[in-house]
Design a protein around this motif. Structure first.
Motif, short mmCIF file in Angstrom:
data_model
loop_
_atom_site.label_atom_id
_atom_site.label_comp_id
_atom_site.label_asym_id
_atom_site.label_seq_id
_atom_site.Cartn_x
_atom_site.Cartn_y
_atom_site.Cartn_z
N SER A 76 0.80 -1.24 0.00
CA SER A 76 0.00 0.00 0.00
C SER A 76 0.83 1.28 0.00
CB SER A 76 -0.94 0.01 1.21
OG SER A 76 -0.19 0.04 2.41
N GLY A 77 2.13 1.20 0.22
CA GLY A 77 2.92 2.43 0.27
C GLY A 77 4.33 2.21 -0.23
N ALA A 78 5.18 3.19 0.04
CA ALA A 78 6.57 3.10 -0.39
C ALA A 78 7.33 2.04 0.40
CB ALA A 78 7.25 4.46 -0.21
N GLU A 79 6.92 1.82 1.65
CA GLU A 79 7.48 0.78 2.52
C GLU A 79 6.36 0.29 3.41
OE1 GLU A 79 12.02 2.17 3.57
OE2 GLU A 79 10.52 2.30 5.11
N SER B 125 8.40 -10.93 2.67
CA SER B 125 8.70 -9.54 2.34
C SER B 125 10.15 -9.28 2.71
CB SER B 125 7.81 -8.58 3.15
OG SER B 125 6.45 -8.81 2.90
N GLU B 126 10.88 -8.58 1.85
CA GLU B 126 12.28 -8.30 2.12
C GLU B 126 12.42 -7.31 3.28
OE1 GLU B 126 16.31 -6.48 0.02
OE2 GLU B 126 14.46 -6.63 -1.14
N ILE B 127 13.37 -7.57 4.16
CA ILE B 127 13.65 -6.69 5.30
C ILE B 127 14.66 -5.63 4.85
CG2 ILE B 127 14.62 -6.54 7.62
CD1 ILE B 127 13.72 -9.49 8.00
N LEU B 128 14.25 -4.36 4.95
CA LEU B 128 15.10 -3.24 4.54
C LEU B 128 15.93 -2.69 5.68
CD1 LEU B 128 12.57 -1.32 2.29
CD2 LEU B 128 14.31 -2.96 1.58
N GLY B 129 15.42 -2.78 6.90
CA GLY B 129 16.16 -2.24 8.04
C GLY B 129 15.31 -2.18 9.30
N PHE B 130 15.92 -1.66 10.36
CA PHE B 130 15.28 -1.54 11.68
C PHE B 130 15.49 -0.12 12.18
CE2 PHE B 130 16.46 -5.90 11.06
CZ PHE B 130 15.42 -6.63 11.59
N GLU B 131 14.47 0.44 12.81
CA GLU B 131 14.57 1.79 13.38
C GLU B 131 13.86 1.82 14.72
OE1 GLU B 131 12.78 4.52 10.62
OE2 GLU B 131 14.34 4.22 9.11
N GLN B 132 14.47 2.49 15.69
CA GLN B 132 13.83 2.62 16.99
C GLN B 132 12.82 3.75 16.96
OE1 GLN B 132 16.34 2.98 20.46
NE2 GLN B 132 14.74 1.99 21.68
N GLY C 125 10.15 3.54 22.29
CA GLY C 125 11.04 2.48 22.68
C GLY C 125 10.88 1.19 21.88
N ARG C 126 9.78 1.07 21.14
CA ARG C 126 9.58 -0.11 20.31
C ARG C 126 10.43 0.03 19.04
NH1 ARG C 126 5.01 -3.23 21.66
NH2 ARG C 126 4.78 -3.86 19.49
N TRP C 127 10.46 -1.02 18.23
CA TRP C 127 11.25 -1.03 17.01
C TRP C 127 10.37 -1.21 15.80
CZ3 TRP C 127 16.40 -0.06 16.74
CH2 TRP C 127 17.06 0.03 17.97
N THR C 128 10.71 -0.51 14.73
CA THR C 128 10.03 -0.65 13.44
C THR C 128 10.89 -1.52 12.54
OG1 THR C 128 8.93 1.49 13.59
CG2 THR C 128 9.23 0.59 11.38
N ILE C 129 10.26 -2.52 11.94
CA ILE C 129 10.94 -3.32 10.93
C ILE C 129 10.45 -2.78 9.59
CG2 ILE C 129 11.31 -5.62 9.96
CD1 ILE C 129 10.53 -6.73 12.74
N ARG C 130 11.38 -2.24 8.81
CA ARG C 130 11.04 -1.67 7.50
C ARG C 130 11.07 -2.78 6.46
NH1 ARG C 130 15.54 1.18 6.82
NH2 ARG C 130 14.89 1.68 4.72
N LEU C 131 9.98 -2.90 5.70
CA LEU C 131 9.83 -3.96 4.70
C LEU C 131 9.65 -3.37 3.31
CD1 LEU C 131 7.25 -6.12 6.68
CD2 LEU C 131 9.72 -6.50 6.53
N ALA C 132 10.20 -4.07 2.32
CA ALA C 132 9.98 -3.66 0.93
C ALA C 132 8.49 -3.80 0.61
CB ALA C 132 10.80 -4.54 -0.01
#
Length: 130
Positions: free
Chosen positions: A24-27, A59-66, A70-77
């Motif tokens: 649905s979006g860019a990531e 889905s491909e994992i692009l990266g991780f961001e805090q 305090g939780r973490w976002t998993i960025r997906l293609a």
């Protein structure tokens, strides 16, 4: 080779709903409470989605961001890749998945009906046949 993970698509009614959300979006962003200890190995790997007790897509994992909370976002293609369904028991959170244990991607022609339905894969998995 990059490390992957499995995750239950608990809010998805099925593969079509999951595809709609992921694409649905860019990531696509998924949140988790804890950063995986092996997160550096996972960039370029995949998140394998489990629906109805079967791994069905990735889905491909692009990266991780805090996040600020305090939780973490998993960025997906923003692309959902269907895989040959493989029985997988339910679990909480995510689990690591080595490359040799990951199901292969479906070829474009395979989606037309050459693949076992997810429920049948689950039942055959219970019997130890797949």
């Amino acid at each position: 080779m990059p490390l992957s993970m499995t995750k239950i698509a608990y809010r998805s009614a099925g593969v079509d709903a999951l595809r709609q959300w992921v694409e649905s979006g860019a990531e696509a962003h998924m949140t988790t409470r804890y950063l995986p200890k092996r997160h550096a190995e996972m960039i370029g790997g995949s998140l394998y989605w489990i629906i109805e007790h079967a791994m069905v897509a990735r889905s491909e994992i692009l990266g991780f961001e805090q996040r600020e909370d305090g939780r973490w976002t998993i960025r997906l293609a923003p692309r959902l890749i269907l895989v040959h369904p493989r029985a997988k028991r339910a679990h909480q959170g995510w689990r690591y998945l080595e490359e040799e244990d990951a199901p292969p991607d479906l070829a474009p022609g395979d989606v037309a009906g050459d693949v076992l339905p997810i429920r049948l894969v689950r039942e055959l998995g219970k019997l130890g046949l797949v």
